[in-house]
Design a protein around this motif. Structure first.
Motif, PDB file in Angstrom:
ATOM      1  N   LEU A 195       0.812  -1.218   0.000  1.00 50.60           N
ATOM      2  CA  LEU A 195       0.000   0.000   0.000  1.00 50.60           C
ATOM      3  C   LEU A 195       0.842   1.263   0.000  1.00 50.60           C
ATOM      4  O   LEU A 195       0.359   2.340  -0.378  1.00 50.60           O
ATOM      5  N   GLY A 196       2.099   1.160   0.446  1.00 47.37           N
ATOM      6  CA  GLY A 196       2.968   2.325   0.447  1.00 47.37           C
ATOM      7  C   GLY A 196       2.653   3.333   1.528  1.00 47.37           C
ATOM      8  O   GLY A 196       2.923   4.532   1.367  1.00 47.37           O
ATOM      9  N   VAL A 197       2.058   2.872   2.629  1.00 48.45           N
ATOM     10  CA  VAL A 197       1.732   3.762   3.738  1.00 48.45           C
ATOM     11  C   VAL A 197       2.159   3.103   5.047  1.00 48.45           C
ATOM     12  O   VAL A 197       2.345   1.888   5.114  1.00 48.45           O
ATOM     13  N   SER A 198       2.315   3.919   6.070  1.00 50.11           N
ATOM     14  CA  SER A 198       2.641   3.410   7.406  1.00 50.11           C
ATOM     15  C   SER A 198       1.348   3.297   8.214  1.00 50.11           C
ATOM     16  O   SER A 198       0.562   4.245   8.288  1.00 50.11           O
TER      17      SER A 198
ATOM     18  N   LEU B 244      -9.208   1.715   3.410  1.00 52.50           N
ATOM     19  CA  LEU B 244      -8.421   2.923   3.650  1.00 52.50           C
ATOM     20  C   LEU B 244      -8.806   4.003   2.658  1.00 52.50           C
ATOM     21  O   LEU B 244      -8.897   5.192   3.008  1.00 52.50           O
ATOM     22  N   GLY B 245      -9.027   3.591   1.408  1.00 52.84           N
ATOM     23  CA  GLY B 245      -9.376   4.538   0.349  1.00 52.84           C
ATOM     24  C   GLY B 245      -8.196   4.784  -0.566  1.00 52.84           C
ATOM     25  O   GLY B 245      -7.292   5.554  -0.211  1.00 52.84           O
ATOM     26  N   PHE B 246      -8.188   4.128  -1.715  1.00 58.60           N
ATOM     27  CA  PHE B 246      -7.061   4.301  -2.621  1.00 58.60           C
ATOM     28  C   PHE B 246      -6.933   5.742  -3.088  1.00 58.60           C
ATOM     29  O   PHE B 246      -5.826   6.225  -3.363  1.00 58.60           O
ATOM     30  N   ASN B 247      -8.053   6.452  -3.174  1.00 56.19           N
ATOM     31  CA  ASN B 247      -8.005   7.849  -3.608  1.00 56.19           C
ATOM     32  C   ASN B 247      -7.306   8.751  -2.586  1.00 56.19           C
ATOM     33  O   ASN B 247      -6.891   9.857  -2.921  1.00 56.19           O
ATOM     34  N   SER B 248      -7.207   8.277  -1.361  1.00 54.31           N
ATOM     35  CA  SER B 248      -6.562   9.085  -0.326  1.00 54.31           C
ATOM     36  C   SER B 248      -5.054   8.899  -0.284  1.00 54.31           C
ATOM     37  O   SER B 248      -4.351   9.605   0.433  1.00 54.31           O
ATOM     38  N   LEU B 249      -4.546   7.919  -1.033  1.00 51.80           N
ATOM     39  CA  LEU B 249      -3.110   7.668  -1.038  1.00 51.80           C
ATOM     40  C   LEU B 249      -2.398   8.774  -1.817  1.00 51.80           C
ATOM     41  O   LEU B 249      -2.821   9.164  -2.902  1.00 51.80           O
ATOM     42  N   GLU B 250      -1.297   9.274  -1.255  1.00 49.99           N
ATOM     43  CA  GLU B 250      -0.536  10.331  -1.916  1.00 49.99           C
ATOM     44  C   GLU B 250       0.595   9.718  -2.734  1.00 49.99           C
ATOM     45  O   GLU B 250       1.367   8.909  -2.222  1.00 49.99           O
ATOM     46  N   PRO B 251       0.704  10.087  -4.011  1.00 47.65           N
ATOM     47  CA  PRO B 251       1.774   9.525  -4.846  1.00 47.65           C
ATOM     48  C   PRO B 251       3.147  10.006  -4.381  1.00 47.65           C
ATOM     49  O   PRO B 251       3.317  11.163  -3.989  1.00 47.65           O
ATOM     50  N   THR B 252       4.112   9.137  -4.409  1.00 50.49           N
ATOM     51  CA  THR B 252       5.483   9.467  -4.037  1.00 50.49           C
ATOM     52  C   THR B 252       6.443   8.870  -5.059  1.00 50.49           C
ATOM     53  O   THR B 252       6.141   7.835  -5.682  1.00 50.49           O
TER      54      THR B 252
END
Length: 583
Positions: free
Chosen positions: A306-309, A362-370
């Motif tokens: 997911l790329g999030v903590s 969680l909501g994929f739209n809420s993930l911030e691209p990095t």
């Protein structure tokens, strides 16, 4: 992709969110992966979604997902079930269709919307998991119209799943007014003509009896005596098929949908005779099987994908909002979670499926691209550059570019193109497209059972679907083709292929050759076309495609038998060759 018609008012009623307008519902559904495709004539949503979430084939299943999305429901829900009062006795059933399952649902308050939803769910499950009823077929009956025999060695009532002589057994099928034998149903009844081929070669056909007589002829049609209506309150659900797992999970999906309508699920015993075919001989199964499966997924993998903590409380929270239950544990890889999967989720096979559910909660739209933590910048691969150049050249030659599925079935890939079954015809052993296909072990649909070995069948399918369009139709595709190859480390040889077809009243070999020559010249390749034979093309009007001295494909005029098979009434000239020959 499956498309389901859903009444937005029913969604509001079943979710308890009357305040949601249509646009809000569309947005919420999109977050779940259900795309709005338009409106029906009855002002219902047409929703398209990935074919793995078969629990969403009904408005009840969609509403359940929305309630989890809104936080109204959490964790795994398993309906309470009453003890079994009915038994399905299984004896002398056809070896070709040995399995059966069932359930009873009582206390339903059926209305027109609920009945239409049940019928749609039945049809969609038939088309997907049931593989057009070949692997599993559903029968839903008004329980009050059944008269049970005394169960063998048990208290309670029973019906019998067995076989019958197709010329002697009689019943009144749905949409009929007179008694008919199974043979007569298959010969003259509309539904029988559609599905009769599934059992036409059986010496004795599948049949389900109660104390009155035959009331179901699976997988073809039910009897009129037990027809379900808006006045039905108690339902008997039976499913027969070639695989117990499949029909059991189809039964779970139907039971969950009816439970959402206020129904009380009641168990049914399935008692197999000692000499029954299959692995359940002599056993009694208690159905429906609402057992909960468990999968293990590590915390590190969730964060990596997911790329999030996330902390463990968040993971458990998101899992519960996805309709799962998660318990923190320890593994060799550190913190992990034992995740319980509800009985209606047939799609959860791998830990990645769990992670996908957590990500949606969680909501994929809420993930911030990095930017990835690498020291290089991505660029276009040389193969991709070649593909784009070839595609531009084809479009410049007047072809319309296509993008078809890489998956197909054996009939479309081989038989309808005039190709023999791989390995059975030595004369055609080197024909383009004739390779041992990669077979999908558990396909969701019989339309997509293999990876295609060449792309021309896909183009012919498009031409078949476009007979109502004007001509000429000049179509081309650059895509994947694959076949089994023991010399490869993976056992599979993949390549990109270029296929094109000219469908017009004056299409000829010369027309296709002219465009192929122009394509070869654009890439500074020497083209030769020595004569050859190929089952898909007319003898004397077919040739090899030889680029810079290497044989890489075939060109010619499509054989009339192939044209007739695809309902085409005008000539087609076509060619196909390997993309890497243009390098």
């Amino acid at each position: 992709m499956p498309v389901v018609d859903v009444d937005p008012d029913e969604l509001r009623y079943l979710t308890g969110h009357d305040e949601k307008d249509d646009d809000e519902l569309k947005s919420d559904l999109f977050d779940l992966g259900l795309e709005f495709e338009g409106w029906t004539e009855d002002d219902e949503f047409q929703l398209e979604f990935a074919p793995d979430r078969l629990d969403r084939l009904s408005v009840e299943g969609v509403a359940r997902s929305l309630r989890y999305h809104y936080g109204d429901d959490r964790g795994v829900e398993v309906p309470n079930t009453n003890s079994a009062d009915w038994t399905i006795e299984v004896e002398d059933q056809p070896d070709e269709r040995p399995y059966v399952t069932g359930a009873i649902v009582r206390g339903l308050d059926m209305d027109e919307a609920a009945l239409e939803s049940l019928i749609q769910l039945q049809e969609k499950l038939h088309a997907t998991m049931g593989r057009k009823r070949a692997k599993g077929a559903i029968g839903v009956h008004d329980l009050t119209m059944l008269k049970g025999d005394s169960a063998t060695g048990e208290t309670g009532k029973s019906i019998t799943y067995t076989s019958a002589d197709p010329d002697e057994a009689t019943f009144v099928p749905l949409d009929a007014d007179a008694e008919m034998t199974p043979s007569e149903v298959m010969a003259s009844h509309e539904t029988g003509q559609t599905y009769g081929d599934l059992v036409a070669d059986f010496d004795r056909v599948p049949a389900i009896y109660d104390a009155i007589g035959l009331f179901s002829f699976p997988p073809v049609i039910n009897g009129r005596r037990t027809e379900v209506s808006v006045d039905s309150r108690d339902l008997f659900i039976e499913m027969t098929g070639t695989d117990q797992w499949t029909i059991d999970h189809m039964c779970n999906i139907v039971c969950y949908a009816l439970a959402a309508r206020g129904g009380q699920v009641e168990r049914v015993d399935v008692s197999y005779a000692d000499d029954a075919p299959g692995e359940y001989a002599g056993k009694t199964l208690e159905r429906p099987d609402f057992s909960v499966r468990t999968k293990t997924v590590t915390h590190d993998r969730i964060e990596s994908i997911l790329g999030v903590s996330l902390d463990s409380r968040e993971v458990i929270d998101y899992a519960e909002r996805a309709g799962l239950d998660a318990t923190e544990t320890e593994s060799d890889a550190g913190v992990a979670y034992e995740v319980e999967v509800p009985p209606y989720r047939v799609d959860v096979i791998h830990p990645l499926d769990i992670i996908d559910d957590i990500g949606r909660a969680l909501g994929f739209n809420s993930l911030e691209p990095t930017y990835p933590d690498v020291s290089t910048v991505g660029g276009r691969h040389e193969r991709s550059r070649l593909e784009d150049a070839a595609r531009d050249a084809l479009v410049g030659l007047g072809f319309e570019d296509l993008l078809n599925f890489h998956m197909i079935n054996e009939v479309e890939n081989f038989e309808r193109m005039g190709l023999p079954v791989p390995g059975t015809d030595e004369q055609a052993a080197d024909a383009v497209g004739l390779a041992d296909p990669i077979t999908i072990q558990e396909p969701y649909s019989e339309d997509y059972t293999i990876l295609r070995t060449w792309a021309l069948p896909s183009i012919m399918m498009v031409l078949e679907s476009n007979t109502h369009r004007s001509y000429p139709q000049d179509l081309a595709e650059i895509g994947l083709a694959a076949g089994l190859d023991d010399s490869e480390n993976t056992g599979v040889a993949e390549h990109r292929t270029v296929a094109a077809a000219l469908a017009r009243t004056d299409a000829s070999y010369e027309d296709a050759k002219a465009r192929l020559q122009a394509l070869a010249d654009a890439f500074d390749k020497d083209l030769e076309t020595p004569p050859t034979t190929h089952p898909s093309f007319i003898d004397g009007r077919a040739a090899e495609v030889v680029l810079d001295g290497e044989s890489v494909g075939v060109i010619g005029e499509i054989h009339p038998k192939v044209l007739v098979e695809h309902d085409l009434e005008l000539p087609v000239a076509a060619f196909e060759f390997r993309l890497d020959a243009l390098e």
